[in-house]
Design a protein around this motif. Structure first.
Motif, PDB file in Angstrom:
ATOM      1  N   ASP A  56      70.624  86.875 122.176  1.00  0.00           N
ATOM      2  CA  ASP A  56      70.618  88.286 121.787  1.00  0.00           C
ATOM      3  C   ASP A  56      69.506  89.072 122.458  1.00  0.00           C
ATOM      4  O   ASP A  56      69.217  90.212 122.063  1.00  0.00           O
ATOM      5  CB  ASP A  56      70.473  88.404 120.262  1.00  0.00           C
ATOM      6  CG  ASP A  56      71.692  87.863 119.532  1.00  0.00           C
ATOM      7  OD1 ASP A  56      72.801  87.975 120.085  1.00  0.00           O
ATOM      8  OD2 ASP A  56      71.523  87.314 118.420  1.00  0.00           O
ATOM      9  N   ASP A  57      68.898  88.487 123.468  1.00  0.00           N
ATOM     10  CA  ASP A  57      67.844  89.168 124.230  1.00  0.00           C
ATOM     11  C   ASP A  57      68.422  89.548 125.595  1.00  0.00           C
ATOM     12  O   ASP A  57      68.967  88.687 126.303  1.00  0.00           O
ATOM     13  CB  ASP A  57      66.644  88.237 124.401  1.00  0.00           C
ATOM     14  CG  ASP A  57      65.421  88.955 124.950  1.00  0.00           C
ATOM     15  OD1 ASP A  57      65.589  89.833 125.824  1.00  0.00           O
ATOM     16  OD2 ASP A  57      64.307  88.634 124.510  1.00  0.00           O
ATOM     17  N   PRO A  58      68.320  90.820 126.017  1.00  0.00           N
ATOM     18  CA  PRO A  58      68.922  91.225 127.297  1.00  0.00           C
ATOM     19  C   PRO A  58      68.233  90.649 128.524  1.00  0.00           C
ATOM     20  O   PRO A  58      68.816  90.633 129.610  1.00  0.00           O
ATOM     21  CB  PRO A  58      68.787  92.750 127.268  1.00  0.00           C
ATOM     22  CG  PRO A  58      67.588  93.007 126.418  1.00  0.00           C
ATOM     23  CD  PRO A  58      67.652  91.948 125.339  1.00  0.00           C
ATOM     24  N   LYS A  59      66.990  90.173 128.391  1.00  0.00           N
ATOM     25  CA  LYS A  59      66.238  89.730 129.562  1.00  0.00           C
ATOM     26  C   LYS A  59      66.953  88.631 130.334  1.00  0.00           C
ATOM     27  O   LYS A  59      67.032  88.651 131.558  1.00  0.00           O
ATOM     28  CB  LYS A  59      64.846  89.252 129.151  1.00  0.00           C
ATOM     29  CG  LYS A  59      63.927  90.351 128.660  1.00  0.00           C
ATOM     30  CD  LYS A  59      62.559  89.785 128.287  1.00  0.00           C
ATOM     31  CE  LYS A  59      61.653  90.878 127.741  1.00  0.00           C
ATOM     32  NZ  LYS A  59      60.328  90.332 127.321  1.00  0.00           N
ATOM     33  N   GLY A  60      67.479  87.650 129.625  1.00  0.00           N
ATOM     34  CA  GLY A  60      68.159  86.552 130.298  1.00  0.00           C
ATOM     35  C   GLY A  60      69.358  87.018 131.087  1.00  0.00           C
ATOM     36  O   GLY A  60      69.580  86.583 132.225  1.00  0.00           O
TER      37      GLY A  60
END
Length: 437
Positions: free
Chosen positions: A68-72
């Motif tokens: 749920d983290d956009p960084k990846g």
């Protein structure tokens, strides 16, 4: 080569920071499910993992840790785009698009996703959309130097060269590095400053990161292309060899080596290199070059096979319109499907004001017997003083069609002086025309 292909250099990611973030992610969360296709491995180009391979693996691990983290997803999109450049596997750009969809799903409108989306739109030749997205990103973070790369490229493709120069100046002011130098080099080349272009591309090549072999190879190929314009064939070929040493089987370098071998009169090895390039990535220009080489050698059946493959690429629509102008130019050069070629050229020209769409339109108008209109278009193509032998050849042929032998012969002589083998078949036509005048 008609023009540079995919000259955007996708910004690399500092791997140490990526892994530091992953360690944090793993220690603070449990693995969740993610889109399975995004987590599928990508085969390394060679035995040693490149920057793209490392970033893809790091990003996939991060997504599993923090879905749920956009960084990846953003890092993964960047890795897919860089890998597409390394391998010529443009389907990876579609995986990049999917990664960005996931990024925006979990964090609508996030900055890094917007920045990478601008870069991807540029790769997909959606130039107005790329520019609009880049402008949106600049409004969010005007000090991020990487977004100006997209702005420069988009302005160039749309033919807004003054704004391209301004954006390039802003870019180099913020961070003078390989990406900045390469863009300044290309702008100088467009404005006819070959020596200045060579100087800047040398700086780009020398400052390229050892961890990004594709970036080094790209710079070396384009440095070689500029050296060719300066009549320095042996030096140019050394740059192509350097590129192949850095990234073996790099399709841009293989095709460049084919051009160099042909220029040296080594037709058989030119064929061998173009075959390898086309096997890696069946771009229309590589396949066309093979067909033209076979035509020059009188190997008609083999030439027909290659030309049929060009037609197959067009019909398959695998490029999604990315190579429309190249297909149209192929038809014009070989005097086939001229009505369709003109329709493509007019459509492309309606959406952009760059010199190469003007050149394509001029040549196809000429082939359709519309000489006065061709003259207007070729004047637009020449407006920057670009030392591109293909542009000059087209200008010469158009001038001759209008009865201006002096201007026409001057253009043809300039084209052949810059590069006597600027095109496998058209250079011979230029020489024949000059003899007949």
């Amino acid at each position: 080569m008609h023009k540079r292909i995919l000259f955007i250099i996708v910004p690399g990611v500092i791997l140490g920071l990526v892994f530091a973030w992953i360690v944090s992610a793993v220690s603070n969360s449990t693995t969740h499910s993610a889109a399975s296709e995004l987590l599928q491995p990508v085969t390394a180009t060679s035995g040693q993992a490149t920057l793209a391979d490392q970033n893809i693996r790091a990003a996939q691990a991060a997504i599993e840790a923090r879905p749920d983290d956009p960084k990846g997803y953003n890092i993964l999109a960047n890795g897919f785009m860089l890998k597409a450049r390394e391998t010529g596997d443009f389907s990876l750009n579609m995986r990049a698009e999917q990664a960005l969809k996931e990024s925006f799903r979990v964090a609508p409108g996030n900055y890094d996703g917007t920045k990478h989306q601008a870069a991807l739109l540029l790769v997909l030749h959606k130039f107005p959309e790329a520019l609009q997205t880049a402008q949106k990103a600049v409004a969010l973070n005007p000090q991020d130097f990487t977004i100006y790369d997209v702005m420069v490229d988009a302005y160039v493709e749309l033919g807004d060269y003054d704004r391209a120069v301004d954006a390039a100046q802003k870019r180099v002011d913020l961070r003078p590095d390989t990406a900045a130098y390469s863009r300044i080099s290309y702008l100088r080349s467009l404005h006819g400053d070959t020596k200045g272009s060579i100087e800047m591309m040398k700086m780009a090549a020398e400052s390229a990161s050892p961890s990004n072999p594709e970036g080094i190879a790209w710079c070396r190929v384009h440095l070689g292309d500029e050296l060719m314009k300066d009549g320095r064939l042996p030096e140019a070929e050394r740059e192509y060899d350097f590129a192949l040493f850095t990234l073996p089987d790099y399709h841009l370098a293989l095709a460049a080596k084919g051009r160099a071998r042909f220029a040296s009169g080594d037709t058989e090895n030119a064929i061998a290199f173009y075959k390898r390039a086309a096997d890696r990535v069946p771009l229309p220009e590589y396949v066309t070059a093979l067909g033209d080489l076979y035509t020059k050698l009188g190997r008609t059946n083999e030439a027909k096979q290659q030309y049929a493959q060009v037609e197959f690429i067009e019909k398959a629509g695998a490029s999604g319109g990315t190579y429309s102008l190249q297909i149209a130019m192929f038809w014009a050069d070989h005097d086939i499907r001229l009505d369709e070629a003109l329709a493509i050229a007019l459509r492309e020209r309606a959406g952009r004001n760059d010199i190469y769409s003007a050149d394509t339109l001029a040549w196809i108008l000429y082939k359709n017997g519309r000489f006065q209109e061709a003259k207007v278009a070729i004047d637009e193509a020449l407006r920057l003083g670009t030392r591109d032998p293909q542009l000059l050849y087209h200008a010469g042929m158009i001038s001759l069609s209008l009865g201006d032998k002096t201007t026409g012969s001057n253009y043809l002589k300039k084209a052949l002086t810059i590069n006597p083998s600027f095109d496998i078949l058209q250079a011979d036509i230029a020489r024949e025309k000059l003899k007949a005048i």
